[in-house]
Design an enzyme around this catalytic site. Structure first.
Site, PDB file in Angstrom:
ATOM      1  N   LYS A 106      -3.382 -50.271  26.416  1.00 31.15           N
ATOM      2  CA  LYS A 106      -3.104 -48.878  26.751  1.00 31.15           C
ATOM      3  C   LYS A 106      -3.726 -47.982  25.679  1.00 31.15           C
ATOM      4  O   LYS A 106      -3.748 -48.326  24.491  1.00 31.15           O
ATOM      5  CB  LYS A 106      -1.593 -48.640  26.827  1.00 31.15           C
ATOM      6  CG  LYS A 106      -1.225 -47.299  27.430  1.00 31.15           C
ATOM      7  CD  LYS A 106       0.269 -47.156  27.649  1.00 31.15           C
ATOM      8  CE  LYS A 106       0.599 -45.853  28.372  1.00 31.15           C
ATOM      9  NZ  LYS A 106       2.057 -45.670  28.557  1.00 31.15           N
ATOM     10  N   SER A 200     -11.143 -39.739  30.660  1.00 35.67           N
ATOM     11  CA  SER A 200     -10.836 -39.564  32.078  1.00 35.67           C
ATOM     12  C   SER A 200      -9.375 -39.382  32.447  1.00 35.67           C
ATOM     13  O   SER A 200      -9.078 -39.166  33.628  1.00 35.67           O
ATOM     14  CB  SER A 200     -11.394 -40.769  32.847  1.00 35.67           C
ATOM     15  OG  SER A 200     -11.077 -41.992  32.193  1.00 35.67           O
ATOM     16  N   CYS A 201      -8.429 -39.466  31.517  1.00 31.75           N
ATOM     17  CA  CYS A 201      -7.034 -39.246  31.866  1.00 31.75           C
ATOM     18  C   CYS A 201      -6.893 -37.838  32.439  1.00 31.75           C
ATOM     19  O   CYS A 201      -7.246 -36.854  31.779  1.00 31.75           O
ATOM     20  CB  CYS A 201      -6.148 -39.410  30.636  1.00 31.75           C
ATOM     21  SG  CYS A 201      -4.384 -39.214  30.988  1.00 31.75           S
ATOM     22  N   LYS A 239     -15.267 -44.559  29.737  1.00 29.40           N
ATOM     23  CA  LYS A 239     -14.560 -44.564  31.016  1.00 29.40           C
ATOM     24  C   LYS A 239     -14.689 -43.201  31.691  1.00 29.40           C
ATOM     25  O   LYS A 239     -14.247 -42.189  31.147  1.00 29.40           O
ATOM     26  CB  LYS A 239     -13.093 -44.932  30.811  1.00 29.40           C
ATOM     27  CG  LYS A 239     -12.336 -45.195  32.118  1.00 29.40           C
ATOM     28  CD  LYS A 239     -10.954 -45.742  31.837  1.00 29.40           C
ATOM     29  CE  LYS A 239     -10.232 -46.140  33.116  1.00 29.40           C
ATOM     30  NZ  LYS A 239      -8.891 -46.724  32.824  1.00 29.40           N
TER      31      LYS A 239
END
Length: 435
Positions: A106, A200-201, A239
């Protein structure tokens, strides 16, 4: 919602739920304790009993599923995507024990005190008429809220216990070069085999100009990638966010800035729905919510399109760069589709939250079944095999027009009496006999 010398790396570089009255979705309450949630995930299993056992992630027989990506050797292409399935030592250990090809932890940052989660923070979307068939999952969860030092100690422990397995650190920071350099150096010292930069969150973090806010700005993304790559001695993936017009633009920027690969897609900005009884949006926190990230099987067509765009850009301008595909992967057949359009590895996150870590055995078995059907002996034999068949609509029109002309030219028989000839009379008659 990643040091040279490790056995898993052969290259180095210089540089629990409540039903909602609204039909179709359900708010998922966070369990009373994180420990209970982890125990539930650990004991859940996606295996139907027919899947083979994996030995250190490798299949014992049948088509070879091993892959080598940026020098990292994985026993199979299935990677735990960054999120709750990689939130601490206990769950990451379980992932390695059950056979996942690699684990992406994470996302971590230097100061976890700024990360404060709320509950409920998940919501499910069901197939029409069903309260069991989950097709979509929304989350408003943030990156890791655990102390950075704790995560580093657990990275070290995992690498000591699983020295031949690939552990990737997902990292995120604010626009501060010193912070990015520190997080890279300390994760490498803890034994991370690679990095995945979280650009990208889609929720929470963009408010601090992090996550998706960086991923939507190719110039800023490129600058951050250059900082990371200047310090990293292990492979770096960026990402990508799908919440952008042309995902190939930031992907290309990351590769030009020195990243060895990209991964796509992260979750899609979404609002799960509005509860028609309470008139409040879901998931509801004190009667309010915020747009979150949408994932699972419903997003697969979107993910495939985005991955295809990146794969074509890599083939044209960045040969040798790697691509990790994710978004809606629930079966080995889903994984085969991503690999067919150019993915080297396939990540799974929501699928693990719904089916458990044992899902990897089914994924491997189903991917092997696909390979047997086509007599493929290795992943390399079919990676990117479908990519050349994507083109523009203009080209589709041209190809179809040419096919019609060619078909007409080959038409059998005579259309008019004037077409009969003396010399070819018998053959001409035969050409019009029903078969």
């Amino acid at each position: 919602m990643s040091i040279a010398g490790h056995p898993s790396m052969s290259v180095s570089r210089a540089k629990i739920s409540r039903a909602s009255p609204l039909a179709g979705f359900e708010t998922v309450r966070t369990p009373r304790s994180v420990r209970c949630a982890q125990r539930t995930a650990i004991h859940a299993s996606g295996s139907n009993g027919a899947a083979p056992a994996l030995v250190n992630g490798a299949v014992a027989s049948g088509p070879d599923l091993s892959v080598t990506v940026n020098g990292l050797k994985l026993p199979n292409p299935f990677v735990i995507g960054s999120g709750p399935p990689g939130t601490n030592y206990a769950v990451m250990k379980r992932a390695f024990e059950d056979g996942w090809g690699a684990v992406i932890a994470k996302t971590v940052s230097l100061d976890s005190s700024k990360v404060v989660n709320v509950t409920p923070r998940y919501a499910k979307m069901f197939a029409p008429g069903s309260k069991k068939d989950v097709i979509g999952w929304e989350n408003i969860e943030l990156i890791s809220d655990r102390p950075f030092e704790t995560m580093l100690e657990e990275f070290k422990r995992l690498k000591a216990e699983f020295p031949d397995r690939v552990l990737i650190a997902s990292i995120m920071e604010e626009v501060n070069r010193a912070s990015w350099e520190e997080i890279v150096e300390r994760c490498q010292e803890a034994g991370a085999d690679a990095f995945e930069i979280n650009f990208s969150c889609p929720h929470g973090m963009p408010e601090r100009r992090m996550g998706m806010a960086m991923g939507q700005d190719p110039d800023l993304l490129s600058e951050v990638c250059s900082w990371v790559n200047a310090k990293a001695t292990v492979p770096v993936w960026a990402k990508m966010t799908p919440n952008i017009t042309d995902i190939a633009v930031p992907a290309a920027a990351a590769l030009r800035a020195g990243c060895e690969g990209v991964s796509a897609i992260n979750t899609i900005t979404s609002v799960m729905g509005v509860d028609l009884a309470t008139l409040r949006p879901q998931p509801s926190v004190q009667g309010h919510t915020t747009p979150g990230g949408y994932s699972y099987t419903a997003v697969k067509p979107i993910a495939l399109a985005k991955v295809m765009s990146i794969a074509k850009a890599i083939a044209a301008d960045h040969p040798g760069a790697s691509l990790s595909g994710l978004g809606g992967v629930a079966t080995g057949s889903d994984a085969a589709e991503f690999i067919l359009i150019g993915a080297d590895t396939v990540q799974v996150c929501t699928g693990v939250m719904l089916k458990g870590y044992g899902l990897v055995r089914d994924l491997c078995a189903e991917l092997q079944d696909f390979m047997r059907q086509h007599d493929f002996k290795s992943i390399d034999e079919f990676r990117g095999k479908a990519l050349p068949y994507f083109t523009t609509h203009h080209e589709l029109v041209r190809m179809q027009r040419e096919a019609i002309v060619e078909k007409k030219a080959k038409r059998v028989g005579l259309s008019r009496d004037d077409d009969w000839s003396g010399d070819g009379f018998v053959k001409e008659a035969e050409s019009m006999v029903a078969q």
